[in-house]
Design a protein around this motif. Structure first.
Motif, PDB file in Angstrom:
ATOM      1  N   HIS A   1     -35.656  -4.192 -48.422  1.00 15.19           N
ATOM      2  CA  HIS A   1     -35.851  -2.985 -47.622  1.00 15.19           C
ATOM      3  C   HIS A   1     -35.001  -1.824 -48.128  1.00 15.19           C
ATOM      4  N   LYS A   2     -33.797  -2.121 -48.607  1.00 17.90           N
ATOM      5  CA  LYS A   2     -32.928  -1.050 -49.100  1.00 17.90           C
ATOM      6  C   LYS A   2     -33.519  -0.368 -50.331  1.00 17.90           C
ATOM      7  N   ILE A   3     -34.009  -1.147 -51.301  1.00 17.05           N
ATOM      8  CA  ILE A   3     -34.535  -0.527 -52.517  1.00 17.05           C
ATOM      9  C   ILE A   3     -35.871   0.154 -52.237  1.00 17.05           C
ATOM     10  N   ALA A   4     -36.686  -0.434 -51.365  1.00 17.82           N
ATOM     11  CA  ALA A   4     -37.959   0.198 -51.014  1.00 17.82           C
ATOM     12  C   ALA A   4     -37.719   1.530 -50.325  1.00 17.82           C
ATOM     13  N   ARG A   5     -36.796   1.533 -49.372  1.00 21.93           N
ATOM     14  CA  ARG A   5     -36.499   2.770 -48.640  1.00 21.93           C
ATOM     15  C   ARG A   5     -35.923   3.835 -49.582  1.00 21.93           C
ATOM     16  N   ALA A   6     -35.093   3.413 -50.532  1.00 17.63           N
ATOM     17  CA  ALA A   6     -34.512   4.363 -51.483  1.00 17.63           C
ATOM     18  C   ALA A   6     -35.594   5.035 -52.325  1.00 17.63           C
ATOM     19  N   ALA A   7     -36.580   4.252 -52.762  1.00 14.87           N
ATOM     20  CA  ALA A   7     -37.657   4.812 -53.581  1.00 14.87           C
ATOM     21  C   ALA A   7     -38.505   5.801 -52.792  1.00 14.87           C
ATOM     22  N   PHE A   8     -38.853   5.449 -51.580  1.00 14.80           N
ATOM     23  CA  PHE A   8     -39.685   6.331 -50.755  1.00 14.80           C
ATOM     24  C   PHE A   8     -38.905   7.572 -50.321  1.00 14.80           C
ATOM     25  N   LYS A   9     -37.624   7.406 -50.050  1.00 13.48           N
ATOM     26  CA  LYS A   9     -36.789   8.553 -49.680  1.00 13.48           C
ATOM     27  C   LYS A   9     -36.696   9.535 -50.836  1.00 13.48           C
TER      28      LYS A   9
ATOM     29  N   ILE B   1     -41.954   4.308 -59.316  1.00 13.96           N
ATOM     30  CA  ILE B   1     -42.198   2.866 -59.391  1.00 13.96           C
ATOM     31  C   ILE B   1     -40.994   2.153 -58.785  1.00 13.96           C
ATOM     32  N   VAL B   2     -41.246   1.123 -57.981  1.00 13.52           N
ATOM     33  CA  VAL B   2     -40.159   0.330 -57.405  1.00 13.52           C
ATOM     34  C   VAL B   2     -40.428  -1.139 -57.698  1.00 13.52           C
ATOM     35  N   THR B   3     -39.363  -1.885 -58.042  1.00 16.52           N
ATOM     36  CA  THR B   3     -39.562  -3.277 -58.393  1.00 16.52           C
ATOM     37  C   THR B   3     -38.239  -4.039 -58.301  1.00 16.52           C
ATOM     38  N   THR B   4     -38.302  -5.326 -58.591  1.00 18.49           N
ATOM     39  CA  THR B   4     -37.130  -6.191 -58.520  1.00 18.49           C
ATOM     40  C   THR B   4     -36.304  -6.091 -59.802  1.00 18.49           C
TER      41      THR B   4
END
Length: 333
Positions: A148-156, A221-224
């Motif tokens: 959730h932290k990395i996803a939120r960072a990308a969308f923010k 782009i967001v990923t692991t």
């Protein structure tokens, strides 16, 4: 005036760091440097890869600019980069990749930013080796919070920079649970940031094919962790290589900006190194600190220099030394 921890690193690190410091000084960027090194140089001189002084400085300044650092291979030392990322929860690895006029590449018009989760996944350090059976196990650990932290960072980031498209790269068709965590996290973030009007998902192998076929279709782009490590270098290759792209490791309370290429000891001290990657990382740092005007001035001078091949370093087909390239940028400020 912003106090920033400066880590020159090894190999060509001190040369390209000096270039950035000189350009910032010429541009009157409001930065005061506090220098603390790490890597092989400090291991030889102080007996430590990461001296306590560097930790103390980072905890004071909360912002760092780091040149390329060498971690001894096969000698039991943990990667310096991974150590810093995990110690300070720098969970966002942010890697922009933009086409630059003057740098000849197969593709034009690329303008994307990759968000790589920086502390979990296969790089979590959870390894088991059974010497008797000859089996090595490496565990990939993802957490709901981390996803959730990395996803939120990308969308923010997309929302704040007027970008409308976020793509998740995953392997949920095989790694069911890990894929589900990232997909759910990104769907939650998409609902939280409705200004991002287009969210989609790509299986990682298809993502690689799409990036080398039509990279212009992607925005954020967001990923692991592992996938991001691979994709970020792939994206760098699309726009001219690791020598011209910036990198940042960002957490909630600290950020370390870095050149993501190696220390190139074979050309150290020869004046052949290109400081563009570290300089662009420094510009990301200025923007992070709110010094957007200084960042824009330096970027304009850098871009103007890169359009003249005769003023570029050898890796870009030019004859200039590191010092000459630096001076060309300074002359254009």
């Amino acid at each position: 005036m912003h106090l920033v921890t400066l880590t020159p690193g090894d190999g060509i690190g001190p040369e390209i760091t000096r270039a950035v410091v000189d350009i910032f000084a010429a541009a009157q960027a409001p930065i005061q440097w506090e220098e603390h090194n790490a890597g092989i140089t400090t291991l030889e001189s102080q007996g430590e890869l990461i001296p306590q002084g560097l930790y103390d400085s980072l905890e004071r300044t909360r912002v760092g600019l780091k040149g390329p650092i060498t971690t001894p291979v096969g000698k039991g030392f943990k990667s310096i980069n991974i150590t810093l990322r995990q110690k300070y929860d720098l969970y966002q690895n942010v890697r922009p990749a933009q086409s630059t006029e003057g740098i000849n590449t197969p593709f034009k018009g690329i303008d994307l930013v990759l968000f790589r989760e920086n502390t979990e996944g296969l790089y979590a350090g959870l390894e088991i080796f059974d010497e008797r059976l000859g089996i090595a196990d490496t565990l990939s650990r993802l957490t709901v919070e981390g996803c959730h932290k990395i996803a939120r960072a990308a969308f923010k980031y997309a929302t704040e920079h007027g970008r409308k498209h976020v793509t998740l790269a995953h392997k949920g068709n095989i790694m069911k649970n890990a894929g589900r965590l990232m997909i759910e996290a990104c769907k939650d973030a998409a609902a939280e940031y409705p200004e991002v009007t287009f969210y989609d998902e790509r299986i990682i192998d298809n993502m690689c094919m799409q990036l080398v076929s039509k990279p212009q279709q992607f925005d954020v782009i967001v990923t692991t962790n592992l996938f991001g490590d691979i994709l970020s270098d792939l994206c760098a290759g699309l726009v001219g290589g690791l020598g011209v792209v910036a990198g940042a490791n960002i957490g909630d309370n600290m950020a370390i900006f870095e050149a993501v290429h190696g220390s190139a000891p074979d050309i150290a001290g020869q004046g052949k190194a290109n400081p563009t990657a570290l300089l662009r990382s420094g510009l990301m740092m200025l923007e992070y600190l709110g010094e957007t005007e200084s960042a824009a001035r330096i970027e304009k001078a850098l871009s103007a220099t890169l359009t003249h091949q005769g003023q570029c370093t050898g890796d870009l087909g030019g004859p200039a030394s590191t010092a000459q390239f630096t001076q060309f940028i300074i002359d254009k400020l």
